[in-house]
Structure formats: structure tokens, C-alpha cells
Design a protein around this motif. Sequence first.
Motif, PDB file in Angstrom:
ATOM      1  N   LEU A  92      -6.161   1.763  10.943  1.00  0.00           N
ATOM      2  CA  LEU A  92      -6.952   1.188   9.617  1.00  0.00           C
ATOM      3  C   LEU A  92      -7.827   0.205   9.746  1.00  0.00           C
ATOM      4  CD1 LEU A  92      -6.583   2.238   6.594  1.00  0.00           C
ATOM      5  CD2 LEU A  92      -4.846   0.448   6.352  1.00  0.00           C
ATOM      6  N   ILE A  93      -9.069   0.377   9.227  1.00  0.00           N
ATOM      7  CA  ILE A  93      -9.986  -0.648   9.364  1.00  0.00           C
ATOM      8  C   ILE A  93     -10.503  -1.282   7.902  1.00  0.00           C
ATOM      9  CG2 ILE A  93     -12.310  -1.133  10.332  1.00  0.00           C
ATOM     10  CD1 ILE A  93     -10.216  -0.002  12.538  1.00  0.00           C
ATOM     11  N   LYS A  94     -10.304  -2.536   7.813  1.00  0.00           N
ATOM     12  CA  LYS A  94     -10.602  -3.125   6.640  1.00  0.00           C
ATOM     13  C   LYS A  94     -12.048  -3.770   6.784  1.00  0.00           C
ATOM     14  CE  LYS A  94      -9.241  -7.276   4.128  1.00  0.00           C
ATOM     15  NZ  LYS A  94      -8.219  -8.256   3.929  1.00  0.00           N
ATOM     16  N   THR A  95     -12.900  -3.380   5.700  1.00  0.00           N
ATOM     17  CA  THR A  95     -14.338  -3.952   5.739  1.00  0.00           C
ATOM     18  C   THR A  95     -14.606  -4.939   4.655  1.00  0.00           C
ATOM     19  OG1 THR A  95     -14.811  -2.217   4.186  1.00  0.00           O
ATOM     20  CG2 THR A  95     -15.003  -1.902   6.638  1.00  0.00           C
ATOM     21  N   SER A  96     -13.354  -4.992   3.402  1.00  0.00           N
ATOM     22  CA  SER A  96     -13.672  -6.031   2.414  1.00  0.00           C
ATOM     23  C   SER A  96     -12.129  -6.228   1.911  1.00  0.00           C
ATOM     24  CB  SER A  96     -14.596  -5.332   1.273  1.00  0.00           C
ATOM     25  OG  SER A  96     -14.527  -5.971   0.156  1.00  0.00           O
ATOM     26  N   ASP A  97     -12.126  -7.243   1.286  1.00  0.00           N
ATOM     27  CA  ASP A  97     -10.759  -7.722   0.602  1.00  0.00           C
ATOM     28  C   ASP A  97     -10.714  -6.813  -0.791  1.00  0.00           C
ATOM     29  OD1 ASP A  97     -10.039  -9.490   2.375  1.00  0.00           O
ATOM     30  OD2 ASP A  97     -10.879 -11.247   1.128  1.00  0.00           O
ATOM     31  N   PHE A 122      -1.087   5.570   4.924  1.00  0.00           N
ATOM     32  CA  PHE A 122      -0.609   5.278   3.564  1.00  0.00           C
ATOM     33  C   PHE A 122       0.780   5.681   3.361  1.00  0.00           C
ATOM     34  CE2 PHE A 122      -5.190   6.187   3.185  1.00  0.00           C
ATOM     35  CZ  PHE A 122      -5.746   5.095   3.062  1.00  0.00           C
ATOM     36  N   CYS A 123       1.357   6.227   4.122  1.00  0.00           N
ATOM     37  CA  CYS A 123       2.693   6.698   4.097  1.00  0.00           C
ATOM     38  C   CYS A 123       3.848   6.220   5.159  1.00  0.00           C
ATOM     39  CB  CYS A 123       2.930   8.385   3.868  1.00  0.00           C
ATOM     40  SG  CYS A 123       1.940   8.867   2.298  1.00  0.00           S
ATOM     41  N   THR A 124       3.275   5.623   5.980  1.00  0.00           N
ATOM     42  CA  THR A 124       4.205   5.223   7.278  1.00  0.00           C
ATOM     43  C   THR A 124       3.865   3.605   7.445  1.00  0.00           C
ATOM     44  OG1 THR A 124       2.793   5.481   9.058  1.00  0.00           O
ATOM     45  CG2 THR A 124       4.080   7.391   8.093  1.00  0.00           C
ATOM     46  N   GLY A 125       4.779   2.948   7.886  1.00  0.00           N
ATOM     47  CA  GLY A 125       4.519   1.436   8.509  1.00  0.00           C
ATOM     48  C   GLY A 125       4.064   0.681   7.499  1.00  0.00           C
ATOM     49  N   SER A 126       3.692  -0.803   7.833  1.00  0.00           N
ATOM     50  CA  SER A 126       3.345  -1.619   6.807  1.00  0.00           C
ATOM     51  C   SER A 126       1.700  -2.042   7.131  1.00  0.00           C
ATOM     52  CB  SER A 126       4.240  -2.892   7.227  1.00  0.00           C
ATOM     53  OG  SER A 126       4.313  -3.294   8.571  1.00  0.00           O
ATOM     54  N   ASN A 127       1.177  -1.460   7.843  1.00  0.00           N
ATOM     55  CA  ASN A 127      -0.265  -1.786   8.253  1.00  0.00           C
ATOM     56  C   ASN A 127      -1.124  -2.026   6.894  1.00  0.00           C
ATOM     57  OD1 ASN A 127      -2.393  -2.704   9.941  1.00  0.00           O
ATOM     58  ND2 ASN A 127      -3.046  -0.590  10.313  1.00  0.00           N
ATOM     59  N   PHE A 128      -1.044  -1.187   5.951  1.00  0.00           N
ATOM     60  CA  PHE A 128      -1.747  -1.108   4.798  1.00  0.00           C
ATOM     61  C   PHE A 128      -1.449  -2.543   4.003  1.00  0.00           C
ATOM     62  CE2 PHE A 128      -2.790  -0.556   0.365  1.00  0.00           C
ATOM     63  CZ  PHE A 128      -3.946   0.189   0.211  1.00  0.00           C
ATOM     64  N   LYS A 129       0.028  -2.746   3.906  1.00  0.00           N
ATOM     65  CA  LYS A 129       0.244  -4.018   3.265  1.00  0.00           C
ATOM     66  C   LYS A 129      -0.017  -5.211   3.826  1.00  0.00           C
ATOM     67  CE  LYS A 129       3.308  -2.875  -0.426  1.00  0.00           C
ATOM     68  NZ  LYS A 129       3.171  -3.607  -1.506  1.00  0.00           N
ATOM     69  N   VAL A 283     -11.674   4.096   8.058  1.00  0.00           N
ATOM     70  CA  VAL A 283     -12.395   2.871   7.496  1.00  0.00           C
ATOM     71  C   VAL A 283     -12.349   2.800   5.845  1.00  0.00           C
ATOM     72  CG1 VAL A 283     -14.524   1.610   7.525  1.00  0.00           C
ATOM     73  CG2 VAL A 283     -13.922   3.134   9.467  1.00  0.00           C
ATOM     74  N   VAL A 284     -11.798   1.685   5.430  1.00  0.00           N
ATOM     75  CA  VAL A 284     -11.717   1.534   3.996  1.00  0.00           C
ATOM     76  C   VAL A 284     -12.906   0.675   3.682  1.00  0.00           C
ATOM     77  CG1 VAL A 284     -10.394   0.444   2.171  1.00  0.00           C
ATOM     78  CG2 VAL A 284      -9.123   1.547   4.240  1.00  0.00           C
ATOM     79  N   GLY A 285     -13.965   1.176   2.726  1.00  0.00           N
ATOM     80  CA  GLY A 285     -15.063   0.568   2.233  1.00  0.00           C
ATOM     81  C   GLY A 285     -14.726  -0.478   1.244  1.00  0.00           C
ATOM     82  N   SER A 286     -16.233  -1.027   0.811  1.00  0.00           N
ATOM     83  CA  SER A 286     -15.971  -2.078  -0.137  1.00  0.00           C
ATOM     84  C   SER A 286     -15.822  -1.550  -1.773  1.00  0.00           C
ATOM     85  CB  SER A 286     -17.248  -2.735  -0.326  1.00  0.00           C
ATOM     86  OG  SER A 286     -17.488  -3.227   0.963  1.00  0.00           O
ATOM     87  N   PRO A 287     -14.866  -2.192  -2.641  1.00  0.00           N
ATOM     88  CA  PRO A 287     -14.810  -1.557  -3.859  1.00  0.00           C
ATOM     89  C   PRO A 287     -16.066  -1.421  -4.870  1.00  0.00           C
ATOM     90  CG  PRO A 287     -14.049  -3.742  -3.782  1.00  0.00           C
ATOM     91  CD  PRO A 287     -14.480  -3.274  -2.555  1.00  0.00           C
ATOM     92  N   ILE A 288     -16.212  -0.448  -5.578  1.00  0.00           N
ATOM     93  CA  ILE A 288     -17.193  -0.184  -6.433  1.00  0.00           C
ATOM     94  C   ILE A 288     -16.659  -0.820  -8.050  1.00  0.00           C
ATOM     95  CG2 ILE A 288     -18.771   1.574  -7.592  1.00  0.00           C
ATOM     96  CD1 ILE A 288     -18.489   3.229  -5.074  1.00  0.00           C
ATOM     97  N   PRO A 289     -17.242  -1.768  -8.440  1.00  0.00           N
ATOM     98  CA  PRO A 289     -16.477  -2.155  -9.812  1.00  0.00           C
ATOM     99  C   PRO A 289     -16.927  -1.157 -10.709  1.00  0.00           C
ATOM    100  CG  PRO A 289     -17.704  -3.842  -8.695  1.00  0.00           C
ATOM    101  CD  PRO A 289     -17.879  -2.633  -8.034  1.00  0.00           C
TER     102      PRO A 289
END
Length: 334
Positions: A92-97, A122-129, A283-289
Motif C-alpha cells: 500500500l503506497i501513500k502519496t498524501s496525508d 483494506f480488509c487485512t492487517g494494520s497497514n492502512f491504519k 497507490v492511494v492518491g491525493s484527496p479531492i476536496p
Amino acid sequence: MKVEFAPINVPLKRRIQTVAVLQWIFSFLLLAEFCCGFFVILILGNFWFLAVLYLLWLYLDWETPCTGGRRSQWVRSWTVWKYFREYFPIHLIKTSDLNPNHNYLLGFHPHGVLVAGAFGNFCTGSNFKNLFPGLTPYLHIMPIWFGCPFFREYIMSAGMVSASKESVSYVLNNEGGGHASVIVIGGAEESLNAHPGSLTLNILKRKGFIKMALKHGAHLVPVFSFGENELFKQVANPKGSWLRNVQEKLQKIMGFALPLFHARGVFQYSFGLIPYRQPIHTVVGSPIPVKRNLNPTTEEIEQLHALYLQKLRKLFEEHKRNYGIPEHKSLIFE
């Protein structure tokens, strides 16, 4: 066909990883049918009263998949999931808070054959958290699965909830924020395009998630899972072929698609239903407000949809070189 067998001296850890994926395949393809069959046996056998008690429970608990589900951190933390993620491996790759004071709608692309990246992340482990503290992910899947006795309890324990409008609204209505609805935008139909190298996304006509984001003021986050389409090979089914026509008709009737896929086996690499060992990088992108709008116009929905497509394409272009996508390849929106 020449069969390529696995070497005898395969490390024990890799064998365990293969078994972990094998049980996931069983859970995905056969466990629901097995649970329904077991329920019928209870009804017809000497333990019919247990089936009656469960039916009562089902009646009382029917709305739970639409009201946040019933996750179990114990199930989500099973050691088998660690080996499952390591098999590919899944990253899981984070690109933005993502500020936990907001609610988010994560659009997951592509569907692939069995949505391994979405389940693993999204359903296993704690990486997302760990990457996004304060956020709780809810993976939305087809409502039909929550009608399967016993199986519904299992999938809810992993954090899956219904993909109905009521369910998405419930998750995104959290006043204090901190909820993340994960929706596989292309749906079952997109699985029919899940061939190695395919970059075709069914998204141009899918605007319901945009309307939901506007109604609840949920920030939109594009998510692209590199490697998702490389896990299986699929029988050729170009649009217009007799096979594709049959698959599309069955999908309209049953609500889910039936891709004819294959990959490798447990002790050989030439055929079987176990996915190939191909890395998945989600890869999780940046949020669109998104500002809350209880009654968005068609024009407002179209504008936000166009912006989402733009951000999704940008996310893909910025990261494709890192994951082996040729420079000349781009996403195809249908």
C-alpha cells in the motif's frame, strides 16, 4: 501442453504463502456455496432447530451490512493474511496525508479478476491504519453476498459492507469524520477486461459515487492498484465475441460477472486457479476536496466526475514508470 512443476526444494515459507492464497481462493469462489449447502443440510437434518434460530438471527441482523457491518480485529489480524499478502506481495503506497477529521470515498481501480489488492490492503492487517491513522476503511461489495447464511458473518468480520446506497450513506454520514468508503468503481463488469497488460477502466458512465460524495461532502480519493490485472490469464473474450455476449447477459441476470480465468496450481506453474506471484502496488492518491451539496445538479456531477478522471489519470502517469508500465501506455476510459 508441457507442464512446469515447482522445484522440490521450495522454502517452507513460500509453501505456506501458497496455502494461504489457496484458502483465499476457496473463500472467494466456493465458501458461500458451501455455507448455503450446510444451511440446507441443517434444515433437512436433525439439527433443523439450529437453522430456525439462525433464520431468526438473520431477520434481526438483516440491516447490519448496511449500517457499518460488524468487523472483527481478530479476524483481520489472522496470521494467514500476513502470508497471503507476502505471496504476491501486496503493498500500500501513500502519496498524501488524509485528515481523519473528514470522511473519504476511495475509488479503487482496476477491479481485476478477484480484487486481491483491495481485500489485502483494506480488509487485512494494520497497514492502512499505520499509514492513515484515525481512518477506518469499509470495503463495499455486492449486497447479494450478505444473503448467504454464515458467509455473511465471515465477510463482515473482515470489514466488508454492502455496496447499496444506504450502506455508503451510513459510512459517509459519520459526523466526526474518520470513515473511508472503498468502492471498486468498475464493478463486476470490469473484471471481464482483466487481462494482463489491460488498462481499460469502466468509468465514463459510473457517476453514482460522484453524487454520493457530493451529497455527503466526502473527499474523493483515486486509488490505482498496479499489478491487479497481472494475477490471472483469461480466456479471450473481445467485445462482440459470443463468449463476451454470454458473459454480459449472465452478468445482467445474476448481478456478477463470470470471467473464465486461470493461472497456476499448487505444485506446478502451468494451469490452475491460484494467482501468479506478481507484485501488487496499490497507490492511494491525493484527496479531492468536496463541499456538501444535498441536491447536486447534473452539471455539478459532470464537473466533479471530469476532475476525478483527470486526477486518476495523473496518479497513473506519475507512478507507472515505478511499476513497469511502458511510457507509451495510458489508461483507457470506457
